[in-house]
Scaffold this active site. Sequence first.
Site, PDB file in Angstrom:
ATOM      1  N   THR A   1      50.500  42.868  38.725  1.00  0.00           N
ATOM      2  CA  THR A   1      50.888  42.317  40.191  1.00  0.00           C
ATOM      3  C   THR A   1      51.178  43.225  41.301  1.00  0.00           C
ATOM      4  O   THR A   1      51.625  44.404  41.005  1.00  0.00           O
ATOM      5  CB  THR A   1      52.042  41.402  39.886  1.00  0.00           C
ATOM      6  OG1 THR A   1      52.888  40.902  41.099  1.00  0.00           O
ATOM      7  CG2 THR A   1      53.315  42.083  39.081  1.00  0.00           C
ATOM      8  N   ASP A   2      51.082  42.726  42.494  1.00  0.00           N
ATOM      9  CA  ASP A   2      51.535  43.451  43.545  1.00  0.00           C
ATOM     10  C   ASP A   2      52.980  43.660  43.626  1.00  0.00           C
ATOM     11  O   ASP A   2      53.520  44.440  44.514  1.00  0.00           O
ATOM     12  CB  ASP A   2      51.018  42.922  44.796  1.00  0.00           C
ATOM     13  CG  ASP A   2      51.392  41.482  45.027  1.00  0.00           C
ATOM     14  OD1 ASP A   2      51.959  40.710  44.202  1.00  0.00           O
ATOM     15  OD2 ASP A   2      51.425  40.847  46.322  1.00  0.00           O
ATOM     16  N   GLU A   3      53.878  42.601  42.936  1.00  0.00           N
ATOM     17  CA  GLU A   3      55.293  42.686  42.937  1.00  0.00           C
ATOM     18  C   GLU A   3      55.941  44.136  42.454  1.00  0.00           C
ATOM     19  O   GLU A   3      57.240  44.497  42.759  1.00  0.00           O
ATOM     20  CB  GLU A   3      55.816  41.499  42.234  1.00  0.00           C
ATOM     21  CG  GLU A   3      55.266  40.285  42.716  1.00  0.00           C
ATOM     22  CD  GLU A   3      55.708  39.008  42.436  1.00  0.00           C
ATOM     23  OE1 GLU A   3      56.900  39.032  42.018  1.00  0.00           O
ATOM     24  OE2 GLU A   3      55.399  37.793  42.554  1.00  0.00           O
TER      25      GLU A   3
ATOM     26  N   TYR B   1      61.442  40.239  36.382  1.00  0.00           N
ATOM     27  CA  TYR B   1      59.647  40.139  36.152  1.00  0.00           C
ATOM     28  C   TYR B   1      58.907  41.423  36.526  1.00  0.00           C
ATOM     29  O   TYR B   1      58.124  42.071  35.724  1.00  0.00           O
ATOM     30  CB  TYR B   1      59.259  38.928  36.815  1.00  0.00           C
ATOM     31  CG  TYR B   1      57.937  38.805  36.906  1.00  0.00           C
ATOM     32  CD1 TYR B   1      56.937  38.487  35.888  1.00  0.00           C
ATOM     33  CD2 TYR B   1      57.232  38.858  38.189  1.00  0.00           C
ATOM     34  CE1 TYR B   1      55.678  38.887  35.946  1.00  0.00           C
ATOM     35  CE2 TYR B   1      55.852  39.062  38.409  1.00  0.00           C
ATOM     36  CZ  TYR B   1      55.174  38.729  37.233  1.00  0.00           C
ATOM     37  OH  TYR B   1      53.710  38.737  37.605  1.00  0.00           O
TER      38      TYR B   1
ATOM     39  N   LYS C   1      56.720  44.275  34.579  1.00  0.00           N
ATOM     40  CA  LYS C   1      55.150  44.406  34.745  1.00  0.00           C
ATOM     41  C   LYS C   1      55.124  45.853  35.315  1.00  0.00           C
ATOM     42  O   LYS C   1      54.104  46.359  34.502  1.00  0.00           O
ATOM     43  CB  LYS C   1      54.877  43.511  35.848  1.00  0.00           C
ATOM     44  CG  LYS C   1      54.903  42.032  35.506  1.00  0.00           C
ATOM     45  CD  LYS C   1      53.652  41.683  34.425  1.00  0.00           C
ATOM     46  CE  LYS C   1      52.372  41.835  34.772  1.00  0.00           C
ATOM     47  NZ  LYS C   1      51.229  41.232  33.936  1.00  0.00           N
TER      48      LYS C   1
HETATM   49  P1  NAD Z   1      50.891  31.795  33.276  1.00  0.00           P
HETATM   50  O1  NAD Z   1      52.583  32.100  32.908  1.00  0.00           O
HETATM   51  O2  NAD Z   1      50.379  30.753  33.549  1.00  0.00           O
HETATM   52  O3  NAD Z   1      50.234  32.201  31.845  1.00  0.00           O
HETATM   53  C1  NAD Z   1      50.800  33.496  30.954  1.00  0.00           C
HETATM   54  C2  NAD Z   1      49.992  33.117  29.558  1.00  0.00           C
HETATM   55  O4  NAD Z   1      50.410  34.026  28.636  1.00  0.00           O
HETATM   56  C3  NAD Z   1      50.298  31.615  28.999  1.00  0.00           C
HETATM   57  O5  NAD Z   1      49.460  30.955  28.354  1.00  0.00           O
HETATM   58  C4  NAD Z   1      51.229  31.959  27.828  1.00  0.00           C
HETATM   59  O6  NAD Z   1      51.383  31.122  26.673  1.00  0.00           O
HETATM   60  C5  NAD Z   1      50.645  33.401  27.587  1.00  0.00           C
HETATM   61  N1  NAD Z   1      51.856  34.232  26.817  1.00  0.00           N
HETATM   62  C6  NAD Z   1      53.142  34.433  26.938  1.00  0.00           C
HETATM   63  N2  NAD Z   1      53.705  35.091  26.161  1.00  0.00           N
HETATM   64  C7  NAD Z   1      52.938  35.555  25.176  1.00  0.00           C
HETATM   65  C8  NAD Z   1      52.842  36.146  24.135  1.00  0.00           C
HETATM   66  N3  NAD Z   1      53.973  36.731  23.841  1.00  0.00           N
HETATM   67  N4  NAD Z   1      51.729  36.191  23.614  1.00  0.00           N
HETATM   68  C9  NAD Z   1      50.483  35.844  23.931  1.00  0.00           C
HETATM   69  N5  NAD Z   1      50.374  34.939  24.754  1.00  0.00           N
HETATM   70  C10 NAD Z   1      51.379  34.677  25.628  1.00  0.00           C
HETATM   71  O7  NAD Z   1      50.601  33.188  34.007  1.00  0.00           O
HETATM   72  P2  NAD Z   1      49.655  33.677  35.247  1.00  0.00           P
HETATM   73  O8  NAD Z   1      49.998  33.082  36.423  1.00  0.00           O
HETATM   74  O9  NAD Z   1      48.361  32.993  34.734  1.00  0.00           O
HETATM   75  O10 NAD Z   1      49.553  34.862  35.023  1.00  0.00           O
HETATM   76  C11 NAD Z   1      48.770  35.767  34.358  1.00  0.00           C
HETATM   77  C12 NAD Z   1      48.750  37.389  34.667  1.00  0.00           C
HETATM   78  O11 NAD Z   1      48.433  37.578  36.007  1.00  0.00           O
HETATM   79  C13 NAD Z   1      50.282  37.783  34.267  1.00  0.00           C
HETATM   80  O12 NAD Z   1      50.259  39.092  33.572  1.00  0.00           O
HETATM   81  C14 NAD Z   1      50.683  38.053  35.726  1.00  0.00           C
HETATM   82  O13 NAD Z   1      51.728  38.923  35.748  1.00  0.00           O
HETATM   83  C15 NAD Z   1      49.644  38.177  36.466  1.00  0.00           C
HETATM   84  N6  NAD Z   1      49.672  37.838  37.884  1.00  0.00           N
HETATM   85  C16 NAD Z   1      49.877  36.711  38.142  1.00  0.00           C
HETATM   86  C17 NAD Z   1      49.826  36.160  39.547  1.00  0.00           C
HETATM   87  C18 NAD Z   1      50.201  34.781  40.026  1.00  0.00           C
HETATM   88  O14 NAD Z   1      50.079  34.512  41.358  1.00  0.00           O
HETATM   89  N7  NAD Z   1      50.344  33.825  39.254  1.00  0.00           N
HETATM   90  C19 NAD Z   1      49.617  37.368  40.501  1.00  0.00           C
HETATM   91  C20 NAD Z   1      49.230  38.641  40.104  1.00  0.00           C
HETATM   92  C21 NAD Z   1      49.228  39.038  38.790  1.00  0.00           C
HETATM   93  P1  TYD Z   2      56.642  31.882  43.242  1.00  0.00           P
HETATM   94  O1  TYD Z   2      55.560  30.704  43.287  1.00  0.00           O
HETATM   95  O2  TYD Z   2      57.618  31.872  42.201  1.00  0.00           O
HETATM   96  O3  TYD Z   2      55.888  33.127  43.157  1.00  0.00           O
HETATM   97  P2  TYD Z   2      56.448  34.743  43.506  1.00  0.00           P
HETATM   98  O4  TYD Z   2      57.829  34.690  43.305  1.00  0.00           O
HETATM   99  O5  TYD Z   2      56.036  35.441  42.231  1.00  0.00           O
HETATM  100  O6  TYD Z   2      55.859  35.343  44.682  1.00  0.00           O
HETATM  101  O7  TYD Z   2      57.281  31.669  44.705  1.00  0.00           O
HETATM  102  C1  TYD Z   2      56.514  31.996  46.053  1.00  0.00           C
HETATM  103  C2  TYD Z   2      57.265  32.132  47.157  1.00  0.00           C
HETATM  104  O8  TYD Z   2      57.999  30.705  47.311  1.00  0.00           O
HETATM  105  C3  TYD Z   2      58.833  32.943  46.965  1.00  0.00           C
HETATM  106  O9  TYD Z   2      59.074  33.768  48.240  1.00  0.00           O
HETATM  107  C4  TYD Z   2      59.793  32.098  46.575  1.00  0.00           C
HETATM  108  C5  TYD Z   2      59.609  30.884  47.086  1.00  0.00           C
HETATM  109  N1  TYD Z   2      60.064  29.481  46.448  1.00  0.00           N
HETATM  110  C6  TYD Z   2      60.532  28.796  47.167  1.00  0.00           C
HETATM  111  O10 TYD Z   2      60.843  28.831  48.478  1.00  0.00           O
HETATM  112  N2  TYD Z   2      60.949  27.580  46.438  1.00  0.00           N
HETATM  113  C7  TYD Z   2      60.679  27.266  45.171  1.00  0.00           C
HETATM  114  O11 TYD Z   2      61.106  26.355  44.708  1.00  0.00           O
HETATM  115  C8  TYD Z   2      59.999  28.195  44.758  1.00  0.00           C
HETATM  116  C9  TYD Z   2      59.529  28.098  43.226  1.00  0.00           C
HETATM  117  C10 TYD Z   2      59.512  29.438  45.184  1.00  0.00           C
END
Ligand code: NAD
Ligand code: TYD
Length: 354
Positions: free
Chosen positions: A132-134, A158, A162
């Site tokens: 992630t960019d975070e 989190y 990562k």
């Molecule tokens: P998500 O929470 O929707 O899905 C995570 C998946 O991992 C789920 O299906 C869960 O059951 C599985 N999982 C969790 N723990 C596990 C374990 N111990 N063993 C096997 N499976 C397990 O997450 P997402 O949003 O799809 O993110 C996927 C990846 O992308 C993550 O690594 C996250 O850090 C990265 N990412 C997400 C975003 C975003 O905006 N959502 C952005 C950048 C990077």
């Molecule tokens: P989120 O979807 O949790 O992603 P991330 O924290 O990984 O960027 O949140 C996106 C942005 O929205 C973040 O600045 C937090 C804000 N946020 C709210 O303002 N209200 C909410 O209920 C949630 C879940 C997030």
Amino acid sequence: MIFVTGGAGFIGSNFVLNWLKEETNSIINLDKLIYSGNLLNLKSLKNNPLHIFVQGDIQDRALIRKLLNQYKPQAIVHFAAETHVDRSIYDPTPFIQTNVIGTLHLLQETLDYWKNLNEHSKNHFRFLHVSTDEVYGSLRQQDEPFKETSRYAPNSPYSASKAASDHLVRAFHNTYGLPTLITHCSNNYGPFQFPEKLVPLMIINATQGKILPIYGDGLNIRNWLYVNEHYEALCLVLSKGKPGEHYNIGSETEITNMDLVHTICSILDDLKPNSPYVPHASLIQFIKDRPGHDRRYSIDCSKMRQELGWKPKENFKANFHKTIEWYLNNMTWVEKVMSGEYRKWIQLHYKETS
Ligand code: NAD
Ligand code: TYD
């Protein structure tokens, strides 16, 4: 054959679905199915012989070893993680267990497997770690966007977990030569996202006339990428990325949370003009800020553009429209996902406002 972890989650399931539409290579999909993993996301693959689903934990070394030796994948795409910042603030432990220990176990088994491949397979094997960019922390308004060379400065449990997993992946490349790739993507939006995250939470709350809880002053900025664009970028990194390298992936859509929620509300006003909740923006409420809340993320994708020829196609309005329509048309999915575990989280986290 490729080995995907976390392929029942949001980004993972979109990846698996897109891959199996385009590629003839099969997928072994290992997912523990925690609260955010959902086999409903993969329902359309029920009779597809190219998709093999295994429920299991990435911390389970014996299981990973068995699957690697049985299916002999040519790549691993590692999505599995605990992913919600707010949950990591309540309890970081599962984040360390899955994101750090789980990634370590996956790397250890992958290394053993990789070492025993023949020279050709060894050279072509890739371990793609989806990060992630975070991990880069927070930007001020005047700061330059994150580059691959930006300093790591994670602020939440989190992002710290990562970052730790990224360091392990890097170490396995530098120490053992494992051909790894790391991507850092910005916030994704699209179908199948668990509604604890901002976009689906706001869509679902708004359609149900519930409050739209905005943390702090709502001026935090995020960079938003449509999940299918992330898929395309990951495929390019997998096929053309250079082992040992990091790649930043994102869009040019930088928007405050407040503006994003207003955009969602106005699209909903258009799509559901007869809803009793029009104008949906009247449901907005400011609530207590998230501790350690990162102010701004912004991504410099010039490395992806210059080295791999990728750039986001960017049709923010159209993609958001499509995303909102998807949730409105998939209310059965929404209702099933909003089961006991989801309700527990909403009650715990938003108790003062709901
Ligand atoms: P998500 O929470 O929707 O899905 C995570 C998946 O991992 C789920 O299906 C869960 O059951 C599985 N999982 C969790 N723990 C596990 C374990 N111990 N063993 C096997 N499976 C397990 O997450 P997402 O949003 O799809 O993110 C996927 C990846 O992308 C993550 O690594 C996250 O850090 C990265 N990412 C997400 C975003 C975003 O905006 N959502 C952005 C950048 C990077
Ligand atoms: P989120 O979807 O949790 O992603 P991330 O924290 O990984 O960027 O949140 C996106 C942005 O929205 C973040 O600045 C937090 C804000 N946020 C709210 O303002 N209200 C909410 O209920 C949630 C879940 C997030």
